[in-house]
Write a protein that holds these residues in place. Structure first.
Motif: not given
Length: 399
Positions: A218-222, A226-229
């Motif tokens: 979950r931390k990786f996805i968030l 946060a960095s990509g969008v």
């Protein structure tokens, strides 16, 4: 971090930053340099607007797909071979684009460009963390971010000049030349930064385990969201520049540089501040500051566009301020992604790039055509894209 890092690169750190930034710029240049030539390509190849749009979609989705594997390949076979093969393939694909005689051939070679371009962008992030400790890595990542962010603003200017002076094929011959120079520079200068003891097995079972480990975290996805969008809150305006600047703000093509000047100034300012703040304030505080700048700017921009008819003197600066906030945030969040799984930094960079490039593809193919003709809708879409990153970071902090 590679324990032999100091012996691998004896030159000043900024020189490695320039080399890696050049690799990172290859992607934005591949997308934005040929945008001004759309009309010329359509006329020359007797293609419809939908077919021309497919040349962009083919690139973006091929880029997103292959981004899943560049980092994993570099975890197994080393950073240097993946970079050299990727840049070589990009160069050949660019030659194919320049020599295309039909829209089908152009779409095919654009897809090959997309499959290969990500090698430089993805692997360069892993190289930074291979070579530098956290604070130094943030400074280097900020420098790379500066060049990466400036590229989408410079590329249409270069492409427009080449198209007017020599035709649309000149754009792809230019990209071919860039590929040759980059390949020679990396063959001569780039060391192998992945330590032999850190290499991972390329067995399918081992790879699948790694993808599941990262994809279900979950931390990786968030962090990836946060960095990509949020980048797309700015990229949306770049993609929509012809309609936004020409139709809505009534600027002549010779005046478009004001938009790019605002964007470049914002990115340079944010990246400079990010590098200067490395090690001086807590990373989470800097991220909050960056998102705060983007959020306030986006809300005020939307309100202004709802209340007033857009004019260049006040409609362009918010894009630059947004870019400033983005450049404050992205170097730190990117490093956080890489440090979640130190033994799989290449794979982490791959999955992060996949999230980002998928968002780029959706914005280019779906969002931009829907909102580019209305400044209020542009501002609203930019706010919503930024909000995805802000909400992801907020949820991560609360958990």
């Amino acid at each position: 971090m590679n324990p032999d890092a100091r012996s691998l690169w004896r030159a000043p750190p900024w020189t490695l930053s320039v080399l890696l930034a050049a690799l990172g710029m290859l992607g934005p240049f591949s997308i934005d340099t040929y945008l001004p030539a759309f009309a010329g390509i359509a006329q020359s190849l007797n293609a419809t607007p939908v077919e021309i749009q497919q040349t962009l979609s083919a690139y973006l989705f091929a880029f997103a797909f292959m981004s899943l594997f560049h980092g994993s390949l570099s975890d197994s076979f080393g950073r240097r071979p993946v970079v050299l093969v990727g840049v070589a393939m990009f160069t050949l694909a660019s030659v194919g684009c320049a020599m295309a005689t039909s829209i089908g051939q152009l779409i095919f070679f654009r897809a090959l460009q997309g499959l290969s371009t990500g090698a430089g962008i993805v692997v360069s992030r892993a190289v930074i963390r291979d070579m530098f400790p956290p604070d130094a890595a943030q400074r280097v990542m900020a420098q790379v971010t500066l060049f990466f962010g400036v590229a989408p603003a410079i590329a249409p200017i270069v492409g427009g000049f080449l198209f007017v002076q020599a035709g649309w094929q000149a754009v792809f011959w230019f990209l071919s030349g860039v590929g040759v120079v980059l390949w020679l520079a990396n063959w001569w200068l780039l060391p192998e930064t992945l330590h032999a003891e850190h290499r991972q097995s390329f067995a399918p079972k081992h790879l699948l385990k790694g993808y599941l480990e990262l994809g279900l975290n979950r931390k990786f996805i968030l962090l990836a969201l946060a960095s990509g969008v949020p980048f797309n809150g700015m990229f949306l305006y770049v993609l929509s520049a012809p309609a936004f600047l020409g139709e809505q703000l009534h600027l002549a093509p010779t005046q478009f540089f004001w938009f790019f000047l605002c964007t470049i100034a914002g990115i340079m300012g944010g990246a400079f501040c990010s590098g200067r703040l490395a090690g001086r304030i807590e990373p989470a505080r800097q991220i909050r500051l960056g998102f705060g700048v983007m959020a306030v700017t986006s809300v005020l921009n939307l309100a202004a566009n709802l209340l007033f008819t857009a004019e260049a003197w006040w409609a362009l600066p918010p894009v630059g301020l947004f870019a400033f906030g983005w450049a404050l945030v992205t170097p730190i969040v990117t490093l956080m992604v890489l440090d979640l799984f130190p033994h799989r930094r290449g794979m982490a960079a791959s999955l992060q790039a996949f999230v980002s490039s998928t968002a780029n593809g959706l914005v280019a193919g779906v969002v931009s055509p829907l909102v580019m003709h209305d400044t209020a809708l542009l501002a609203l879409a930019s706010l919503l894209l930024m909000s995805i990153g802000l909400v992801s970071w907020t949820v991560l902090q609360r958990r």
